[in-house]
Design a protein around this motif. Structure first.
Motif, PDB file in Angstrom:
ATOM      1  N   GLU A 105     -13.936   6.201   5.179  1.00 12.69           N
ATOM      2  CA  GLU A 105     -12.384   6.480   5.300  1.00 12.69           C
ATOM      3  C   GLU A 105     -11.817   5.240   4.977  1.00 12.69           C
ATOM      4  N   LEU A 106     -10.618   5.304   4.388  1.00 12.33           N
ATOM      5  CA  LEU A 106      -9.696   4.099   4.115  1.00 12.33           C
ATOM      6  C   LEU A 106      -9.044   4.197   5.074  1.00 12.33           C
ATOM      7  N   SER A 107      -7.713   4.942   5.379  1.00 14.24           N
ATOM      8  CA  SER A 107      -6.886   5.093   6.520  1.00 14.24           C
ATOM      9  C   SER A 107      -7.851   5.217   7.752  1.00 14.24           C
ATOM     10  N   ARG A 108      -7.762   4.383   8.859  1.00 18.62           N
ATOM     11  CA  ARG A 108      -8.536   4.483   9.936  1.00 18.62           C
ATOM     12  C   ARG A 108      -7.364   4.373  11.203  1.00 18.62           C
ATOM     13  N   TYR A 165       0.771  -1.078   0.254  1.00 13.88           N
ATOM     14  CA  TYR A 165      -0.106  -0.033  -0.278  1.00 13.88           C
ATOM     15  C   TYR A 165       0.777   1.307  -0.020  1.00 13.88           C
ATOM     16  N   SER A 215      -5.316  -6.035   7.148  1.00 17.69           N
ATOM     17  CA  SER A 215      -4.361  -4.968   7.672  1.00 17.69           C
ATOM     18  C   SER A 215      -3.768  -5.000   9.010  1.00 17.69           C
ATOM     19  N   PHE A 224     -13.749  -0.387   5.178  1.00 22.20           N
ATOM     20  CA  PHE A 224     -14.200   0.560   3.977  1.00 22.20           C
ATOM     21  C   PHE A 224     -15.212   0.204   3.373  1.00 22.20           C
ATOM     22  N   ALA A 284     -13.962  -5.651   5.690  1.00 24.24           N
ATOM     23  CA  ALA A 284     -13.382  -4.273   5.553  1.00 24.24           C
ATOM     24  C   ALA A 284     -14.087  -3.081   5.985  1.00 24.24           C
ATOM     25  N   CYS A 309       2.041   2.836   3.275  1.00 23.93           N
ATOM     26  CA  CYS A 309       1.825   2.627   4.612  1.00 23.93           C
ATOM     27  C   CYS A 309       3.173   2.955   5.350  1.00 23.93           C
ATOM     28  N   THR A 359      -8.104  -0.281   8.084  1.00 24.17           N
ATOM     29  CA  THR A 359      -8.701  -0.605   6.852  1.00 24.17           C
ATOM     30  C   THR A 359      -9.462  -1.763   6.688  1.00 24.17           C
TER      31      THR A 359
END
Lengths: 487, 487
Positions: free
Chosen positions: B352-355, A95, B123, B347, B345, A97, B119
Motif C-alpha cells: 500500500e501507499l496510502s495507509r 502529494y 509523512s 511502501f 518507508a 493529500c 506512507t
C-alpha cells in the motif's frame, strides 16, 4: 427466551468499560479533536523533527501491566501532537493529500463503534447495503453509467490493482495460452506497474507510451503498439488511462482511447483516483463522457471527496468480471428463488475477507454536502489553481511547467537566465526552505530534468491569499539566492 | 512569516465545520454510541431481516443538494440500528469475530481525526514511530524474537499474503528458474490458497497435507512431500503452519515443523491471525517457542486483541525479505550518514501507499490493559471453552467433534442414535433456530461430513452462564425435533 439486557451481569466483566466512563472519555476526546481541528490552519505545517527525537518518544518496551485510559490518551495526544504533519493545513500542497471533512471524521467514529464487518450481506445487512448504495452513487455521480457495481478498498493502489485484476482475469479466460500486454503512459501512476507485476505480467510486456507536451498519452502511439503486439501473437489485456496524473494533473484523451479500446476489443481502465471527482464540476463535467466508456474506474474518496483515510473505490462495469477474478466458488450460480441481495458477498468480488465499514464516512459526506456542494468546492479549488497559473504567467521570474485540474508545477527562473544546471539547486533551496520554515508543505517533482515546485490543492481551507503568499515567498527566496549567487 | 492562526479567515470557508458545531455533534454521537455499547448484550444478536427490507432502506438516488449533518447522522444511526449484527453480543459465537474494546473504538476516533497518512516516516513521524513500536511490541510479546520488523495491514488475509510474498520473492531470487511449491494442511485458511494463486504459484503445486485426528499437520507427510518435490527439481517456497485453525482452533506442531524447515532450508510461515495472542496466556505460553523459529507470523489485533476493524499484523524476521518483495527501488542502499528512522518507508515493505493510522487503537489497548490484562482475559476465554467441553463430555446427548484454543465443535446426537444422515438436518435445524430466535449467533462447519455446531469465543462479554444456556437450548431444540421425528 426473553430479550432482556443483562447490564447487571456485564458490569462485572473486567474488560468492559462502564458506559458512563465511555461517555466521559468520549467527550474529552471530542474536546481534544475540536482543538486539533481548530489548529489545522496554524503553522508550522510540519515541525522540524529528527528521527532520533521521534524514536525517543516511542521507545519504551511493551507494557506488561495496564494503566488508566485517561493517562494513555493524554500521552498519545501529546506525543502525536509534536510529531504530526498538519495534512489539513491550508498551505499543505504536497502529494495528493486532502483535508478531512469533519463530517467524515465523525462518521468514521460511528463506523468504529458499530464495528460491523462487511464480508457479506448476511454479516452486516445495513452496512453492506450502505456500501453498495455508496458505490451506486459514485457510479451515478461520476457518469460511469454502469450497474453500480464495485467496492470500497483502501485507496488508489488497491483500486487500480482491483480493476487490473478484473482485466487480466478476463484476458486469461479469453486467451489462456497467450502472453499478456498492458498499455499506459509514461506519466501513469506507479501503482499500475506494481499491480501488473503482482498479476504476473512481465515487465517487458508493459508498454510505457510517450506523452504529448501536455503530458497526455498519444493515441496514435497506442494504436501502433496494439497493432504490433497483436501481430506478434500477444494478447493486450488492458489500456490504462489517467484522469489526473500525480505529476501535473494531466487527463489523457479518454474518449479517443475508449474508441481505440472498443476497436481492438481491449479492457479500458481509467485511474481517476485523484481526478475523477472533477466530473462533478461545471468546468470538467465532460470527463463523464470518458468514464461512461471505461470498463473500470478507480476513484479515491479519501482524496477529492475529503473523506478521512482510508477509502478508495473501484467501479467495474461487468459484475461477472470481478467475480471471475476473485470468487472462491468455481461457478457463478444464481439461485433464482433467493433474493440477490441476501446472496451478495464482497469476498466474491475482491481480495479481502474482513472489511472495515468504510462506507459510512462517504455516505455522510455525500448526504451533507450533496453532489452540488462537492462540485462547487472542487470547482473552487480548480479555480484557485487557475488563479495561481495566472499569477505565474504575469510574473516574469516564474516559469510554468505544466498544470491541470488542481495541480500546478512551476519554477523560479531569474530574468538574468542562469543556466539550467543552476536552476535545479536554486528551486530545491526554495522548496526546502519553505518546508523548513513550516509555512508551506510542497513535494517536488522533476519534469524533463527540471526540478519543479509542485502544488496540489485538495483542501477546502486553501484560499486565494495562500496563492498570493506562495508567489510572494517563492520570489523572496529566489531573489535572496540570486543575490547571494549572482548568475 | 508569523505562525498565527487565521480563524477569522477559515470561518468564511463554506466547507469547514464550526468547531463548536463539531463539538456538539461529537458529544451527540458519543451519547449515541454509549447507548449502542450498552445495548451490545441485548437480544436479538441479529434481527430477522430480508434483502428487500435492507435494500429499501438504502435505495434513494444520489443526493444532489445537501442536508444538515444532524439529520444525516440521525438517519444513518436509525437505519443501521435495525440492520446490524451485534458482533459484541456475549452469545455471538460465529466465525472469528471479536468484541471491540471501547478503548480501541475511542482511539480509532482520534486516528480518524488526526488523519495521518502512514506512507513513510517523513509523512507522519509520530504515527509511523507508533506503528513501528506496536510492531516491536507484538514481536516481543508473542515471543517472535525478531528485530521488531513488519507492518500493520487490513487483516489476516492481507497479513498471510504479505508473509507469503516475502517467502516467494526470496525463493524466486534464490532459484529463478525453478517452479515453486507450497505446503500447508488441509485445515489451513483459504487466504493462503488465495495468496498463493495471486503470487503465481500453480494450484497443482500446493501440497494440501493430511491432518491427524486432532486436525494438526502430520510432520512425516510434510517431510515426504519436501523430499519428493526436491527430487523432482521443484523449489519449495514456503511451509505454512496454523496457530489456531478457523474450524477447530487446531495448532500445528510448530516446533517440529520449524525443525523440518531448517533442515530443508524452507521459509516457515505461521498463520496466527486468530490464535497467536494465546501466547500471552499461561496455558499456551509454549506457542512462543514455535513463533521464535518462524520466518513470518501473522496475527490479527482485530481478533483476539479486541481492536475494532480493521487491523492485522505481519511480522517478518528478515527486513530485507519484505524489501525484496515490495520495494520500488532496485537496490537496498543504506545511506550511512542519514538516520535510519528518517529513511524508513512502509511502501518499501508492503503493497500500500496510502495507509490509515491503524496503530493507535492497538497501542492504546496494549497500554490500557497491558500484556498481563490481555493474557488474563484470553485465558478466561480459553477456560470458558474448556468448561463447555466439560459440559459436553458430561451430557450423553452431545458429541464432541474437535476443540482447541477458544473454539469448540460438537453436535446433538440423541441417545437413540439415529443414523448419521438424520443428524445433519437435525443439527442444522438447531443452529438455524438459535440464530432465528436471536439469542445466539453460531456459524456452522462440517467436519468429516458431520454438520457441527461451532462456537468461537473471542468476546470479553461472554460468561459461564452463556455456556450453560447454550447447552440448555441445544438440548431443548434437539429433544423437540426428536419428539417430532422419532428415530
Amino acid at each position: 427466551m426473553s430479550h432482556q439486557p443483562r447490564d447487571s451481569e456485564t458490569a462485572d466483566i473486567d474488560f468492559e468499560m462502564d458506559p458512563e466512563k465511555f461517555r466521559e472519555l468520549g467527550y474529552r476526546l471530542v474536546d481534544a479533536m475540536t482543538e486539533h481541528l481548530r489548529a489545522e490552519s496554524r503553522n508550522p505545517v510540519l515541525s522540524p523533527v529528527s528521527g532520533e527525537q521521534s524514536r525517543k518518544a516511542f521507545d519504551q518496551p511493551a507494557p506488561q501491566s495496564g494503566r488508566s485510559a485517561d493517562e494513555v490518551f493524554d500521552e498519545a495526544i501529546a506525543a502525536l501532537g509534536s510529531f504530526s504533519r498538519r495534512n489539513g493545513h491550508p498551505r499543505f500542497f504536497g502529494y495528493v493529500c486532502a483535508s478531512a471533512d469533519p463530517v467524515g471524521i465523525l462518521a468514521d467514529f460511528v463506523a468504529s463503534a458499530s464495528n460491523q464487518i462487511l464480508t457479506a450481506w448476511r454479516s452486516a445487512p445495513g452496512a453492506v447495503e450502505m456500501e453498495r448504495q455508496v458505490v451506486r452513487w459514485l457510479d451515478e455521480l461520476l457518469g460511469f453509467q454502469g450497474q453500480g457495481h464495485g467496492l470500497l478498498v483502501s485507496g488508489g493502489s488497491a483500486a487500480n490493482a482491483h480493476g487490473l485484476a478484473c482485466a487480466v482475469a478476463a484476458a486469461r479466460e479469453a486467451a489462456p495460452d497467450r502472453e499478456l500486454t498492458l498499455y499506459l503512459s509514461q506519466e501513469a501512476h506507479l501503482s499500475l506497474h506494481q499491480a501488473a507485476k503482482s498479476l504476473g505480467i512481465a515487465d517487458h510486456r508493459l508498454r510505457r507510451l510517450p506523452v504529448d507536451p501536455d503530458r497526455r498519452l498519444v493515441v496514435a502511439d497506442l494504436e501502433r503498439a496494439l497493432t504490433d503486439d497483436l501481430a506478434q501473437g500477444l494478447r493486450p489485456a488492458c489500456v490504462c488511462a489517467s484522469a489526473g496524473t500525480a505529476n501535473t494533473g494531466a487527463v489523457d484523451p479518454l474518449e479517443a482511447i475508449a474508441g481505440v479500446c472498443r476497436r481492438f476489443k481491449v479492457w479500458f481502465h481509467i485511474d481517476g483516483a485523484y481526478g475523477a471527482p472533477a466530473a462533478l464540476t461545471e468546468s470538467h463535467g465532460h470527463l463523464k463522457r470518458g468514464f461512461a466508456r471505461a470498463d473500470s474506474l478507480s476513484v479515491d474518496p479519501h482524496k477529492w471527496l475529503f473523506a478521512p483515510f482510508d477509502v478508495g473505490c473501484s467501479l467495474v462495469r461487468d459484475p461477472q468480471a470481478s467475480h471471475r477474478a476473485f470468487s472462491r466458488s468455481s461457478e457463478y450460480i444464481r439461485v433464482e428463488n433467493q433474493n440477490e441481495n441476501e446472496q451478495f458477498a464482497f469476498f466474491d468480488h475482491g481480495p479481502e475477507l474482513s472489511r472495515r465499514f468504510r462506507a459510512l464516512k462517504v455516505w455522510a459526506i455525500l448526504n451533507v454536502h450533496g453532489a452540488q456542494g462537492l462540485g462547487k468546492e472542487i470547482q473552487r479549488q480548480i479555480d484557485l489553481r487557475r488563479y495561481l497559473d495566472q499569477r505565474i504567467a504575469e510574473t516574469p521570474e516564474l516559469e510554468a511547467l505544466g498544470s491541470d485540474l488542481s495541480i500546478s508545477c512551476f519554477r523560479y527562473r531569474p530574468t538574468a537566465e542562469p543556466n539550467d544546471e543552476m536552476l535545479n539547486p536554486l528551486n530545491r533551496h526554495i522548496l526546502e526552505t519553505l518546508v523548513t520554515e513550516g509555512s508551506f508543505l510542497l513535494s517536488p517533482t522533476t519534469l524533463d530534468g527540471k526540478y519543479s515546485l509542485r502544488i496540489c490543492i485538495v483542501n477546502f481551507r486553501t484560499q486565494r491569499s495562500d496563492m498570493d503568499l506562495l508567489v510572494e515567498e517563492v520570489l523572496r527566496l529566489g531573489r535572496g539566492w540570486a543575490d547571494r549567487f549572482p548568475g
